[in-house]
Write a protein that holds these residues in place. Structure first.
Motif, PDB file in Angstrom:
ATOM      1  N   SER A   1      -4.317 -17.863   0.147  1.00 10.67           N
ATOM      2  CA  SER A   1      -3.375 -17.216  -0.759  1.00 10.67           C
ATOM      3  C   SER A   1      -2.016 -17.889  -0.671  1.00 10.67           C
ATOM      4  CB  SER A   1      -3.235 -15.736  -0.394  1.00 10.67           C
ATOM      5  OG  SER A   1      -4.474 -15.082  -0.496  1.00 10.67           O
TER       6      SER A   1
ATOM      7  N   ARG B   1      -0.315  -8.578  -0.759  1.00  9.56           N
ATOM      8  CA  ARG B   1      -1.217  -9.424  -1.546  1.00  9.56           C
ATOM      9  C   ARG B   1      -2.298  -8.568  -2.202  1.00  9.56           C
ATOM     10  NH1 ARG B   1      -1.835 -13.531  -4.875  1.00  9.56           N
ATOM     11  NH2 ARG B   1      -3.983 -14.290  -4.897  1.00  9.56           N
ATOM     12  N   GLY B   2      -2.786  -7.578  -1.463  1.00 13.38           N
ATOM     13  CA  GLY B   2      -3.768  -6.666  -2.029  1.00 13.38           C
ATOM     14  C   GLY B   2      -3.239  -5.916  -3.235  1.00 13.38           C
TER      15      GLY B   2
ATOM     16  N   MET C   1      -3.449  -7.950  -6.312  1.00  7.72           N
ATOM     17  CA  MET C   1      -4.822  -7.968  -6.805  1.00  7.72           C
ATOM     18  C   MET C   1      -5.170  -6.672  -7.532  1.00  7.72           C
ATOM     19  SD  MET C   1      -6.745  -9.786  -3.592  1.00  7.72           S
ATOM     20  CE  MET C   1      -8.327  -9.802  -4.440  1.00  7.72           C
TER      21      MET C   1
ATOM     22  N   VAL D   1      -9.400  -3.444  -2.504  1.00  7.61           N
ATOM     23  CA  VAL D   1      -8.600  -3.774  -3.692  1.00  7.61           C
ATOM     24  C   VAL D   1      -9.203  -3.183  -4.960  1.00  7.61           C
ATOM     25  CG1 VAL D   1      -7.549  -5.838  -2.721  1.00  7.61           C
ATOM     26  CG2 VAL D   1      -9.737  -6.015  -3.932  1.00  7.61           C
TER      27      VAL D   1
ATOM     28  N   ARG E   1     -16.344  -8.441  -2.453  1.00  2.00           N
ATOM     29  CA  ARG E   1     -14.945  -8.871  -2.265  1.00  2.00           C
ATOM     30  C   ARG E   1     -14.708 -10.226  -2.903  1.00  2.00           C
ATOM     31  NH1 ARG E   1     -11.618  -6.668   1.123  1.00  2.00           N
ATOM     32  NH2 ARG E   1     -13.317  -5.923   2.446  1.00  2.00           N
ATOM     33  N   ALA E   2     -15.634 -11.160  -2.692  1.00  5.02           N
ATOM     34  CA  ALA E   2     -15.488 -12.482  -3.296  1.00  5.02           C
ATOM     35  C   ALA E   2     -15.519 -12.378  -4.816  1.00  5.02           C
ATOM     36  CB  ALA E   2     -16.601 -13.407  -2.805  1.00  5.02           C
TER      37      ALA E   2
ATOM     38  N   ALA F   1     -14.504  -9.773  -6.594  1.00  7.73           N
ATOM     39  CA  ALA F   1     -13.217  -9.206  -7.007  1.00  7.73           C
ATOM     40  C   ALA F   1     -12.131 -10.279  -6.991  1.00  7.73           C
ATOM     41  CB  ALA F   1     -12.835  -8.046  -6.090  1.00  7.73           C
ATOM     42  N   HIS F   2     -12.137 -11.135  -5.970  1.00  6.96           N
ATOM     43  CA  HIS F   2     -11.156 -12.227  -5.901  1.00  6.96           C
ATOM     44  C   HIS F   2     -11.326 -13.171  -7.087  1.00  6.96           C
ATOM     45  CE1 HIS F   2      -9.296 -12.027  -1.714  1.00  6.96           C
ATOM     46  NE2 HIS F   2     -10.075 -10.958  -1.791  1.00  6.96           N
ATOM     47  N   ALA F   3     -12.564 -13.430  -7.466  1.00  5.84           N
ATOM     48  CA  ALA F   3     -12.798 -14.323  -8.605  1.00  5.84           C
ATOM     49  C   ALA F   3     -12.256 -13.718  -9.898  1.00  5.84           C
ATOM     50  CB  ALA F   3     -14.295 -14.606  -8.739  1.00  5.84           C
TER      51      ALA F   3
ATOM     52  N   VAL G   1      -9.765 -11.595 -10.119  1.00  7.19           N
ATOM     53  CA  VAL G   1      -8.308 -11.681 -10.026  1.00  7.19           C
ATOM     54  C   VAL G   1      -7.827 -13.081 -10.386  1.00  7.19           C
ATOM     55  CG1 VAL G   1      -6.355 -11.629  -8.423  1.00  7.19           C
ATOM     56  CG2 VAL G   1      -8.058  -9.806  -8.363  1.00  7.19           C
ATOM     57  N   ASP G   2      -8.498 -14.088  -9.852  1.00  8.50           N
ATOM     58  CA  ASP G   2      -8.094 -15.476 -10.123  1.00  8.50           C
ATOM     59  C   ASP G   2      -8.174 -15.807 -11.611  1.00  8.50           C
ATOM     60  OD1 ASP G   2      -7.601 -15.917  -7.457  1.00  8.50           O
ATOM     61  OD2 ASP G   2      -9.527 -16.868  -7.041  1.00  8.50           O
TER      62      ASP G   2
END
Length: 392
Positions: free
Chosen positions: A2, A52-53, A56, A319, A371-372, A374-376, A378-379
């Protein structure tokens, strides 16, 4: 990895020597959103992760057709036991020190160890208008919006404030989505909850009302268990301001066990709803649950989550799962919903059904953890938000 936070501030209370932190991860339209927590041992690293959360969570609830527009992410933290006699004074002095940031670009509210009533009282004593006053310039009609939010905070449902229920409803709905996808009936599904404060208490209520059986609840005094199911409403009524249950309210079949017994409870669903870093590598092998719903922020350490995933345990990430407390504030303030429990509950359920379902679909399609996934998501959304609204 991050990106580094936009702003990190350390503070030392001149009276007690207690330390406090503020981390602004990002600003969107010049404003960031994130609560203020108070707990013994709170660190700058913890607050940075929480900030950071929040970035997101804001991005995951982005809806270009809604009045609520995304904000950036931020978080505040104070290293102090909220039960200490000196805690309130520390809180007021922290807010006085952070006053320029609260006035200009940090909107905040209750988090671990604090209630919104206490935050509001300290905010007033610190000379601030509101804990969310930085967002007021973004509102179309400030007076109407502030009245709508105040009216919403006055709404109670079965003795509990609406503001204390919406976050837990989002957690509960996340669990129900996961059960639905697995074809698991609600009746007979057992739940163990760590923490019976705002988030944990509301989660337990909504899961019990959906037909699940809450068999364990942990607070600072230990874990209360009953394989036949606990009386959730009785426990909620017997809580103090910090979520500790008066043991005189326990029924004959209820048992008192050690504080960490919630981890190994015979349950399909585990809900850590208290502190960060609650489940580490040494703890994960005690868990027999099939699903873990992160009602707290950052309760499962990454190494533990990897081991759990290898065993087939699904971690529904914080998140996503606990994001509706924040979203409800903004849905109400910006006017997407009114000061009405039915509207709030409907919006939470619809939003979480779509969000959790989308994350689980993405995880399955990509062969990654939720989680991965959700990160994708967000990105993908952050560049759109940055281009449309401005990003710092």
């Amino acid at each position: 990895m991050s990106p580094a936070p936009l702003l990190t501030i350390g503070w030392t209370d001149h009276v007690t020597g207690r330390r406090g932190h503020l981390v602004v991860d990002r600003l969107v339209r010049g404003v960031a959103s994130g609560g203020l927590r108070m707990r013994e041992g709170c660190t700058a690293e913890e607050v940075a992760g929480l900030a950071r959360g929040m970035t997101m969570k804001e991005a995951l609830h982005y809806d270009p057709t809604a009045r609520y527009v995304p904000l950036g992410g931020a978080k505040g933290g104070i290293d102090c036991d909220p039960r200490s006699p000196e805690a309130y004074g520390v809180l007021v002095r922290y807010l006085r020190a952070m006053r320029p940031y609260v006035e200009r670009f940090w909107t905040t509210g209750e988090d671990l160890g604090l209630t919104q009533d206490l935050v509001d009282r300290a905010v007033a004593e610190a000379g601030l208008v509101s804990s969310v006053q930085a967002v007021y310039p973004l509102l179309e009609d400030e007076a109407e919006a502030r009245k709508r939010l105040a009216d919403a905070f006055a709404v109670e449902v079965d003795g509990i404030g609406l503001d204390e229920l919406v976050g837990g409803l989002g957690v509960a709905e996340s669990v129900l989505v996961a059960l639905d996808r697995a074809g698991r009936p609600y009746a007979g599904t057992r739940v163990s909850v760590q923490g019976l404060g705002t988030m944990g208490g509301a989660t337990a209520r909504f899961l019990a009302r959906a037909g699940l059986r809450v068999v364990a609840v942990a607070d600072v005094r230990g874990t209360v268990t009953n394989p036949d199911g606990l009386d959730v409403e009785a426990l909620l009524a017997a809580r103090d301001a910090h979520g500790t249950v008066d043991r005189s309210a326990l029924r004959p079949g209820d048992r008192e066990e050690p504080g960490d017994a919630w981890l190994s409870a015979d349950a399909e669903v585990l809900v850590p709803a208290a502190v960060s870093y609650a489940i580490g590598p040494a703890d994960q092998d005690r868990i027999t649950a099939r699903w873990i719903a992160e009602a707290a922020n950052m309760p499962v350490l990454p190494e533990a989550e990897r081991a759990l995933a290898a065993r087939g345990v699904t971690v529904l990430p914080d998140v996503v799962v606990n994001s509706c407390t924040n979203a409800w504030w903004w849905w109400t303030l910006f006017g997407d919903i009114g000061a009405d429990a039915d509207q709030a509950f409907d919006r939470v359920r619809r939003s979480m059904r779509a969000l959790v379902g989308g994350v689980l679909d993405r995880a399955e399609a990509d062969g990654v953890t939720p989680r991965a996934a959700a990160h994708a998501l967000v990105d993908e959304r952050l560049p759109v938000i940055a281009e449309r609204y401005g990003w710092y």
